[in-house]
Design an enzyme around this catalytic site. Structure first.
Site, PDB file in Angstrom:
ATOM      1  N   ASP A  63      16.325 -26.158  29.347  1.00 62.70           N
ATOM      2  CA  ASP A  63      16.493 -26.487  27.929  1.00 62.70           C
ATOM      3  C   ASP A  63      17.013 -25.336  27.081  1.00 62.70           C
ATOM      4  OD1 ASP A  63      14.167 -24.841  27.599  1.00 62.70           O
ATOM      5  OD2 ASP A  63      12.879 -26.583  27.905  1.00 62.70           O
ATOM      6  N   ASN A  99      13.069 -24.182  33.599  1.00 62.84           N
ATOM      7  CA  ASN A  99      13.490 -25.095  32.528  1.00 62.84           C
ATOM      8  C   ASN A  99      14.982 -24.958  32.255  1.00 62.84           C
ATOM      9  OD1 ASN A  99      10.822 -25.669  32.470  1.00 62.84           O
ATOM     10  ND2 ASN A  99      10.372 -24.558  30.586  1.00 62.84           N
ATOM     11  N   CYS A 137      37.220 -23.269  39.627  1.00 60.24           N
ATOM     12  CA  CYS A 137      37.341 -21.800  39.572  1.00 60.24           C
ATOM     13  C   CYS A 137      35.991 -21.107  39.424  1.00 60.24           C
ATOM     14  CB  CYS A 137      38.264 -21.391  38.430  1.00 60.24           C
ATOM     15  SG  CYS A 137      37.607 -21.798  36.779  1.00 60.24           S
ATOM     16  N   CYS A 183      32.707 -24.596  36.007  1.00 60.85           N
ATOM     17  CA  CYS A 183      33.819 -25.326  36.613  1.00 60.85           C
ATOM     18  C   CYS A 183      33.620 -25.410  38.122  1.00 60.85           C
ATOM     19  CB  CYS A 183      35.138 -24.622  36.299  1.00 60.85           C
ATOM     20  SG  CYS A 183      36.521 -25.369  37.178  1.00 60.85           S
ATOM     21  N   HIS A 201      16.881 -23.040  37.597  1.00 60.04           N
ATOM     22  CA  HIS A 201      17.415 -24.395  37.755  1.00 60.04           C
ATOM     23  C   HIS A 201      18.602 -24.648  36.832  1.00 60.04           C
ATOM     24  CE1 HIS A 201      13.343 -25.796  39.647  1.00 60.04           C
ATOM     25  NE2 HIS A 201      14.038 -24.981  40.411  1.00 60.04           N
TER      26      HIS A 201
HETATM   27  P1  OAD Z   1       5.844 -30.345  36.230  1.00 56.08           P
HETATM   28  O1  OAD Z   1       5.982 -31.572  35.408  1.00 56.08           O
HETATM   29  O2  OAD Z   1       5.776 -30.510  37.698  1.00 56.08           O
HETATM   30  O3  OAD Z   1       4.548 -29.520  35.768  1.00 56.08           O
HETATM   31  C1  OAD Z   1       4.296 -29.267  34.411  1.00 56.08           C
HETATM   32  C2  OAD Z   1       3.034 -28.449  34.293  1.00 56.08           C
HETATM   33  O4  OAD Z   1       2.861 -28.145  32.921  1.00 56.08           O
HETATM   34  C3  OAD Z   1       1.769 -29.152  34.768  1.00 56.08           C
HETATM   35  O5  OAD Z   1       0.985 -28.266  35.555  1.00 56.08           O
HETATM   36  C4  OAD Z   1       1.058 -29.500  33.467  1.00 56.08           C
HETATM   37  O6  OAD Z   1      -0.387 -29.514  33.586  1.00 56.08           O
HETATM   38  C5  OAD Z   1       1.501 -28.364  32.580  1.00 56.08           C
HETATM   39  N1  OAD Z   1       1.437 -28.612  31.131  1.00 56.08           N
HETATM   40  C6  OAD Z   1       1.535 -29.777  30.455  1.00 56.08           C
HETATM   41  N2  OAD Z   1       1.460 -29.565  29.125  1.00 56.08           N
HETATM   42  C7  OAD Z   1       1.325 -28.224  28.960  1.00 56.08           C
HETATM   43  C8  OAD Z   1       1.213 -27.367  27.828  1.00 56.08           C
HETATM   44  N3  OAD Z   1       1.222 -27.835  26.574  1.00 56.08           N
HETATM   45  N4  OAD Z   1       1.079 -26.040  28.040  1.00 56.08           N
HETATM   46  C9  OAD Z   1       1.067 -25.521  29.304  1.00 56.08           C
HETATM   47  N5  OAD Z   1       1.182 -26.287  30.404  1.00 56.08           N
HETATM   48  C10 OAD Z   1       1.309 -27.619  30.234  1.00 56.08           C
HETATM   49  O7  OAD Z   1       7.065 -29.379  35.815  1.00 56.08           O
HETATM   50  P2  OAD Z   1       7.634 -28.113  36.600  1.00 56.08           P
HETATM   51  O8  OAD Z   1       6.585 -27.417  37.367  1.00 56.08           O
HETATM   52  O9  OAD Z   1       8.421 -27.329  35.619  1.00 56.08           O
HETATM   53  O10 OAD Z   1      13.471 -29.354  38.968  1.00 56.08           O
HETATM   54  O11 OAD Z   1       8.631 -28.817  37.606  1.00 56.08           O
HETATM   55  C11 OAD Z   1       9.406 -28.019  38.464  1.00 56.08           C
HETATM   56  C12 OAD Z   1      10.715 -28.676  38.750  1.00 56.08           C
HETATM   57  O12 OAD Z   1      10.490 -30.028  39.192  1.00 56.08           O
HETATM   58  C13 OAD Z   1      11.609 -28.872  37.546  1.00 56.08           C
HETATM   59  O13 OAD Z   1      12.316 -27.695  37.173  1.00 56.08           O
HETATM   60  C14 OAD Z   1      12.553 -29.942  38.030  1.00 56.08           C
HETATM   61  C15 OAD Z   1      11.580 -30.874  38.742  1.00 56.08           C
HETATM   62  O14 OAD Z   1      12.085 -31.567  39.837  1.00 56.08           O
HETATM   63  C16 OAD Z   1      14.782 -29.707  38.923  1.00 56.08           C
HETATM   64  O15 OAD Z   1      15.203 -30.562  38.158  1.00 56.08           O
HETATM   65  C17 OAD Z   1      15.643 -28.953  39.857  1.00 56.08           C
END
Ligand code: OAD
Length: 270
Positions: free
Chosen positions: A108, A106, A134, A131, A123
C-alpha cells in the site's frame, strides 16, 4: 500491556540495530483489509482460484464481473488510505535512530507515505509500475493509481479484453507496464537486502503479520537462531508467537506509539 511495552522499549533502547517486519495488520487501522481475518481478502476471494487464473490479472479476465467489483474495492481502499499511528510511530522510530530497516509485506505504500525511508517492500507496491520488457520502473501518484484502475474497470466493462495485456498500458519500449507487485510464483523483492538487515539486527520487531507467508516469515526465525530478540505486536497469537521473546497483545496503532514514547523515556533516563 504497560510492562511488556516497557520491556520491549528497553530492548530497543539497548539494541545496536533494529529491524521491523510488518504485515497487513499495520494497515488495518487505515481501513485496509487484512488477508486472513474473518472479513479478510482471502475470505472473499479464493486464493486457489486466483492462482489457477495465473494471478490477479488473469482472474480479472476470467471473472470480469467479480473483477470489476474487486478493482472498485482496491480503488476505494488503496486510493484513499492514509498512514495511521502505527506507520507514523515506525517512521518516528527511524528518525530517532531506533529502527534501521523496515521490511514490509504490504503493497500500500503507507510506510513511505508516513516518512519511513529505509523500506524494503518484499511483495512490491501499487505505487510503482515495472515494465515486463525493459524492466524500467516508474512511480505512480495516488491520482494516477486511481485513474489507472478506472481505465481497467472501463476496459473490463467493454468485455473486449481477453488477455491481461489488454488491461495494461505499454512502456515506450513496447513492453507491458504492470503494477510492481509480487504475484503467485514470483520471486519476492529485496530478499538479499532484507536478509542482510536481519542478520545485522539485535532486535526484530514483528508487527501485524500472521507469519504464514514465506520467505518473509522465515526472517524472525533466522534472527532468533542468531540470538536476536524478537518482539511481536499483534492482537492475536500468530505462527511467530513461539519465537517471540516479548509479545504485545494490542493493535499496532495503539502499541507502537506507546512503544515509541517508552523508548524515548528509557533512552533519556540512561
Ligand atoms: P494476514 O492477514 O495473514 O495477517 C494479518 C495479521 O495482522 C494477523 O496476525 C492479525 O491478527 C493482525 N492484525 C489485525 N489487526 C491488527 C491491528 N490493528 N494491529 C496489529 N495487527 C493486527 O496478513 P499478512 O501476514 O500481511 O501476500 O499476509 C502476508 C501475505 O499474505 C500478504 O503480503 C499477501 C498474502 O497472501 C501477497 O499478496 C504476495
Amino acid at each position: 500491556m504497560h510492562a511488556t511495552i516497557e520491556a520491549a522499549a528497553r530492548r530497543l533502547a539497548d539494541a545496536g540495530r533494529v529491524v521491523a517486519l510488518t504485515g497487513a495488520g499495520v494497515s488495518a487501522e487505515s481501513g485496509l483489509d487484512t488477508f486472513r481475518g474473518a472479513d479478510g481478502i482471502w475470505a472473499r476471494f479464493d486464493p486457489d482460484e486466483v492462482a489457477a487464473a495465473g494471478g490477479w490479472l488473469g482472474y480479472l479476465i476470467a471473472r470480469p464481473w467479480d473483477g470489476m467489483e474487486l478493482l472498485r474495492g482496491i480503488r476505494d481502499a488503496f486510493g484513499t488510505a492514509e498512514p495511521n499511528d502505527a506507520h507514523r510511530a515506525l517512521a518516528e522510530l527511524e528518525s530517532i535512530d531506533r529502527l534501521h530497516a523496515l521490511i514490509t509485506q504490504n503493497i500500500d505504500g503507507l510506510h513511505r507515505a508516513a516518512g519511513s525511508t529505509h523500506v524494503i517492500e518484499m511483495h512490491g507496491t501499487f505505487r510503482r509500475k515495472r515494465c515486463s520488457g525493459c524492466g524500467g520502473c516508474e512511480d505512480v501518484s495516488r491520482e494516477r493509481f486511481v485513474a489507472d484502475i478506472d481505465a481497467m474497470i472501463a476496459r473490463l466493462g467493454s468485455f473486449l479484453v481477453h488477455h491481461p495485456a489488454h488491461l495494461l498500458d505499454r512502456c515506450p519500449c513496447g513492453g507491458l507496464l504492470r503494477p510492481d507487485i509480487v504475484g503467485f510464483g514470483d520471486a519476492v523483492h529485496g530478499l538479499v537486502e532484507a536478509t542482510e538487515a536481519v542478520d545485522a539486527a539485535d532486535v526484530v520487531l514483528v508487527c501485524g503479520t500472521s507469519g504464514v507467508v514465506y520467505p518473509a516469515a522465515s526472517l524472525p526465525e533466522r534472527a532468533r537462531e542468531r540470538g536476536a530478540v524478537v518482539i511481536e505486536i499483534d492482537p492475536l497469537p500468530t505462527e511467530l508467537t513461539p519465537l517471540a521473546d516479548i509479545s504485545v497483545r494490542d493493535s499496532a496503532g495503539r502499541a507502537l506509539p506507546a512503544l515509541v514514547d517508552a523508548v524515548r523515556r528509557v533512552g533519556s533516563s540512561v
